[in-house]
Scaffold this motif. Structure first.
Motif, PDB file in Angstrom:
ATOM      1  N   GLN A 198      -5.792   1.737  -2.151  1.00 27.48           N
ATOM      2  CA  GLN A 198      -4.396   2.029  -1.788  1.00 27.48           C
ATOM      3  C   GLN A 198      -4.275   3.221  -0.843  1.00 27.48           C
ATOM      4  OE1 GLN A 198      -3.182  -0.969  -2.585  1.00 27.48           O
ATOM      5  NE2 GLN A 198      -1.290  -0.005  -3.208  1.00 27.48           N
ATOM      6  N   CYS A 208      -8.791  -3.175   8.021  1.00 31.84           N
ATOM      7  CA  CYS A 208      -9.566  -2.134   7.350  1.00 31.84           C
ATOM      8  C   CYS A 208     -10.977  -2.628   7.057  1.00 31.84           C
ATOM      9  CB  CYS A 208      -8.872  -1.682   6.066  1.00 31.84           C
ATOM     10  SG  CYS A 208      -7.439  -0.633   6.349  1.00 31.84           S
ATOM     11  N   HIS A 209     -11.090  -3.850   6.573  1.00 30.69           N
ATOM     12  CA  HIS A 209     -12.399  -4.438   6.297  1.00 30.69           C
ATOM     13  C   HIS A 209     -13.229  -4.504   7.587  1.00 30.69           C
ATOM     14  CE1 HIS A 209     -15.469  -7.103   4.694  1.00 30.69           C
ATOM     15  NE2 HIS A 209     -15.258  -7.889   5.735  1.00 30.69           N
ATOM     16  N   PRO A 240       0.810  -1.214   0.000  1.00 31.09           N
ATOM     17  CA  PRO A 240       0.000   0.000   0.000  1.00 31.09           C
ATOM     18  C   PRO A 240       0.846   1.267   0.000  1.00 31.09           C
ATOM     19  CG  PRO A 240       0.078  -0.906   2.195  1.00 31.09           C
ATOM     20  CD  PRO A 240       0.791  -1.888   1.288  1.00 31.09           C
ATOM     21  N   LYS A 270      -5.270  -5.246   5.526  1.00 33.13           N
ATOM     22  CA  LYS A 270      -6.500  -5.282   4.723  1.00 33.13           C
ATOM     23  C   LYS A 270      -7.670  -5.830   5.535  1.00 33.13           C
ATOM     24  CE  LYS A 270      -4.525  -5.566   0.105  1.00 33.13           C
ATOM     25  NZ  LYS A 270      -4.429  -6.348  -1.138  1.00 33.13           N
ATOM     26  N   LEU A 281      -5.464   2.194   2.652  1.00 34.44           N
ATOM     27  CA  LEU A 281      -4.491   1.273   3.250  1.00 34.44           C
ATOM     28  C   LEU A 281      -3.250   2.018   3.718  1.00 34.44           C
ATOM     29  CD1 LEU A 281      -4.729  -1.756   0.794  1.00 34.44           C
ATOM     30  CD2 LEU A 281      -5.511  -1.692   3.172  1.00 34.44           C
ATOM     31  N   ILE A 287     -10.779  -0.779   0.873  1.00 32.78           N
ATOM     32  CA  ILE A 287      -9.467  -1.444   0.756  1.00 32.78           C
ATOM     33  C   ILE A 287      -8.666  -0.844  -0.398  1.00 32.78           C
ATOM     34  CG2 ILE A 287      -8.347  -3.720   0.663  1.00 32.78           C
ATOM     35  CD1 ILE A 287     -10.151  -3.537   3.007  1.00 32.78           C
TER      36      ILE A 287
END
Length: 128
Positions: free
Chosen positions: A91, A82-83, A4, A79, A94, A89
């Motif tokens: 760049q 974040c989810h 990322p 990832k 991230l 998700i």
């Protein structure tokens, strides 16, 4: 797996906190301490506060140096986090969340009065 963020540059505050951690843990490599810090932040149930983080120190590393052999696993953990937190998700998200987690984790480790040697990091990791 595409990272990322290509280059990671820390804030001056984070650098000073890492210097303190280097002295107490005897871990000389910035990237190893940063991995511990990142994972420490990921272990927190809440997302990090969206605060601006200056990139004003001379500590800089690539994503590959940061993650080493674990770079793909760390990216998957980011990832997933974040989810779980309801963030997209992409760049940009991230990269932003990575910086926030990294700096929060560095602050947590540096501010923990129980971390006086490398073994204390292991005890922290084995809690719960």
């Amino acid at each position: 797996m595409e990272s990322p963020i290509e280059r990671i540059k820390l804030s001056q505050t984070a650098k000073e906190q890492l210097v303190k951690l280097r002295r107490s843990t005897k871990i000389d490599q910035w990237n190893i301490l940063c991995r511990w810090a990142f994972c420490r932040s990921l272990a927190e149930p809440t997302p990090p506060s969206p605060v601006p983080i200056p990139q004003d120190s001379n500590v800089e590393m690539s994503w590959r140096v940061f993650g080493g052999e674990m770079s793909d696993i760390l990216l998957l953990a980011l990832k997933q986090r974040c989810h779980n937190d309801g963030f997209p998700i992409d760049q940009e998200t991230l990269a932003s969340q990575f910086r926030l987690h990294l700096h929060r984790g560095i602050g947590y480790l540096a501010g923990d009065p129980n971390i006086k040697k490398i073994e204390d990091l292991i005890v922290l990791a084995l809690k719960d």
